[in-house]
Structure formats: C-alpha cells, structure tokens
Write an enzyme that holds these catalytic residues in place. Structure first.
Site, PDB file in Angstrom:
ATOM      1  N   HIS A  58      56.377  51.945  13.509  1.00  0.00           N
ATOM      2  CA  HIS A  58      55.196  51.857  14.369  1.00  0.00           C
ATOM      3  C   HIS A  58      55.509  51.036  15.622  1.00  0.00           C
ATOM      4  O   HIS A  58      55.256  51.467  16.748  1.00  0.00           O
ATOM      5  CB  HIS A  58      54.055  51.216  13.569  1.00  0.00           C
ATOM      6  N   GLU A  59      56.093  49.859  15.413  1.00  0.00           N
ATOM      7  CA  GLU A  59      56.409  48.984  16.546  1.00  0.00           C
ATOM      8  C   GLU A  59      57.571  49.536  17.375  1.00  0.00           C
ATOM      9  O   GLU A  59      57.616  49.367  18.598  1.00  0.00           O
ATOM     10  CB  GLU A  59      56.725  47.576  16.051  1.00  0.00           C
ATOM     11  N   HIS A  62      56.160  51.969  19.839  1.00  0.00           N
ATOM     12  CA  HIS A  62      55.612  51.272  21.007  1.00  0.00           C
ATOM     13  C   HIS A  62      56.742  50.874  21.965  1.00  0.00           C
ATOM     14  O   HIS A  62      56.663  51.103  23.179  1.00  0.00           O
ATOM     15  CB  HIS A  62      54.890  49.993  20.566  1.00  0.00           C
TER      16      HIS A  62
END
Length: 265
Positions: A58-59, A62
């Site tokens: 997820h990170e 980003h």
C-alpha cells in the site's frame, strides 16, 4: 559511480520485507497442508504476515506513484525498499493495524510515507498518488477472492479457504476506510487538490484526528452494522460468504475457544 550505487540501494528490496514474505509463505504452506499441529496458529501467522505485506505494498504504491509524479526524494527516504521500519511512524504504521486486526477483525489504514507534495505538479497527479494505496488493497482483495469468484475452490483446504476469506475482509475494510473523504485519510487526499484554498484551510486542523473520528462513529451500533453489511455485500459479490469470513476470524483467534464447524477436518 557512488551516486548510481546509492540509487540502487534506495530501491533494493529490504531483508525485513523478504523475511515477512518468507513467514507468509511458510505459514501459508502449513495452513494449506495441515502441517501445523494447531491450525489456528498457522492461520494467525499467515494472515498477520500477509496483512503486513499488504500494508507495505500500500505504502509502496503511494511512494512509487509519487516518484513518477515528480517527488524524486522518495528513494532517499527508503520507501522503495518496502521496509516498514522506514515509514514515518513504524508503531502506528504496522503495530497498531495488526492490533486492530487481533482485537476487532478490521483492516485499519496503516502506514505513513512523507511525500513532498510541492515537487508534484498537477491536481490529477496529486489525486492519483493518494488513490494508489487503497487501490492496492482493492487489488489484494480481488487476488484473495479469485478462487471464490472463479469457482476454483476444488482441492483448496478449508483452513486455507477460511484464511483467504478473512484476509479478503481485511482488505475490503481497509479499502473502504481509506477511501472515505475524511481529512487524514487517502480519500480526502484524492479530492483535496480540487477544493478551494479556504476549504482546505478549514479542514486541515482535523487531519490528525480524522481516523479517530471515523472509529468513534463506527462505535455507533447503527453505523457499525451498516458498515459491515456493506463489507459483507461486497464480499458476497466476490463469492465469499459470511460463514467463511466468520470461520476465518474464528481460526485467527486461536487463543479463544473456537467453533467446531470452523475446525478443518
């Protein structure tokens, strides 16, 4: 030469992340084969490690999107190594989401990478950077539920099937919560570039408390019921039944007295 070597090290996958993936693989195998004497322990370790892997991805989404959007400082911060210890708040990013899974069976939005927004030009790019993380949870949920909606469950052991169902529930809850247009969450980051300057200034002080506000609202029984009804509806569309997610949570909490119908034969 040293700069090139530095750039390679900035993007080299961290041994910490590889170790978590190894735990996921071994415990997934133990869950599938029934090798573990206590299947609940294997399910617990498999789901927990897979959940941490999804937090890292997820990170990473980003960070990678920010890099291609103009923030070239991302690599030096270590975000491209998938190392969860590099996040802004390692405790809040990893430990707290895992604790929420253990206590409440809900996918808490975790992770925090510091993106230098001033380096990124264009409102669409800012929105895409914010959306990249929860879209990863959506993709993870689709992958976890693929055997269900493809009708490919023949030969899949019950324990592994239940573990996938519970892991899918975590991904769906994380995606929904992350996409809420609440300051401090990714959903607000998607719409923030399109708001007026005055509107952004007014809601900015709420950002540190946005997640707390969401969970305070979820304590309201009617809201909590509606939220999980929506989660169950999405999972049913993906072929996962409420019984399967319940049994996944039941096995995950191996320290509690389990339900006999959820114990793999």
């Amino acid at each position: 030469m040293s700069t090139a070597m530095s750039r390679r090290s900035d993007r080299r996958i961290s041994p910490v992340f590889l170790g978590i993936v190894a735990v996921m693989a071994v415990t997934g195998w133990a869950t599938w084969t029934g090798f573990a004497e206590r299947p609940g322990v294997a399910v617990f370790l498999f789901v927990t490690s897979a959940w941490i892997v999804s937090l890292c991805l997820h990170e990473y989404a980003h960070a990678r999107t920010a890099l291609h959007s103009g923030d070239i400082s991302i690599g030096a911060k270590g975000y491209l190594t998938l190392n969860p210890l590099k996040y802004t708040h390692a405790l809040l990013s990893i430990v707290l989401p895992v604790l929420f899974v253990i206590m409440g069976g809900i996918g808490l939005p975790g992770g925090a990478v510091f993106i230098e927004r001033g380096r990124i030009r264009g409102r669409w790019k800012h929105s895409l950077v914010s959306a990249a993380g929860p879209l990863t949870n959506v993709l993870f949920a689709v992958v976890c539920t693929a055997p269900f909606w493809l009708g490919a469950l023949d030969g899949v052991p019950l324990g592994f099937r239940f573990a996938l169902a519970f892991l899918a529930l975590l991904q769906v809850t994380a995606a929904i919560l992350n996409f809420l247009p609440v300051p401090g969450l990714d959903g607000y980051g998607v719409i923030e570039p399109w708001l007026s300057y005055n509107a952004r200034r007014q809601v900015e002080p709420l950002a540190p408390f946005g997640l707390l506000l969401v969970f305070a609202v979820l304590w309201i029984p009617a809201v909590n019921g509606a939220f999980f009804d929506a989660v169950d509806a999405i999972l049913r569309v993906l072929g996962v039944s409420e019984v399967e997610t319940y049994c996944g949570l039941d096995l995950y909490r191996f320290w509690q007295e389990g339900n006999d119908i959820c114990t793999p034969a």
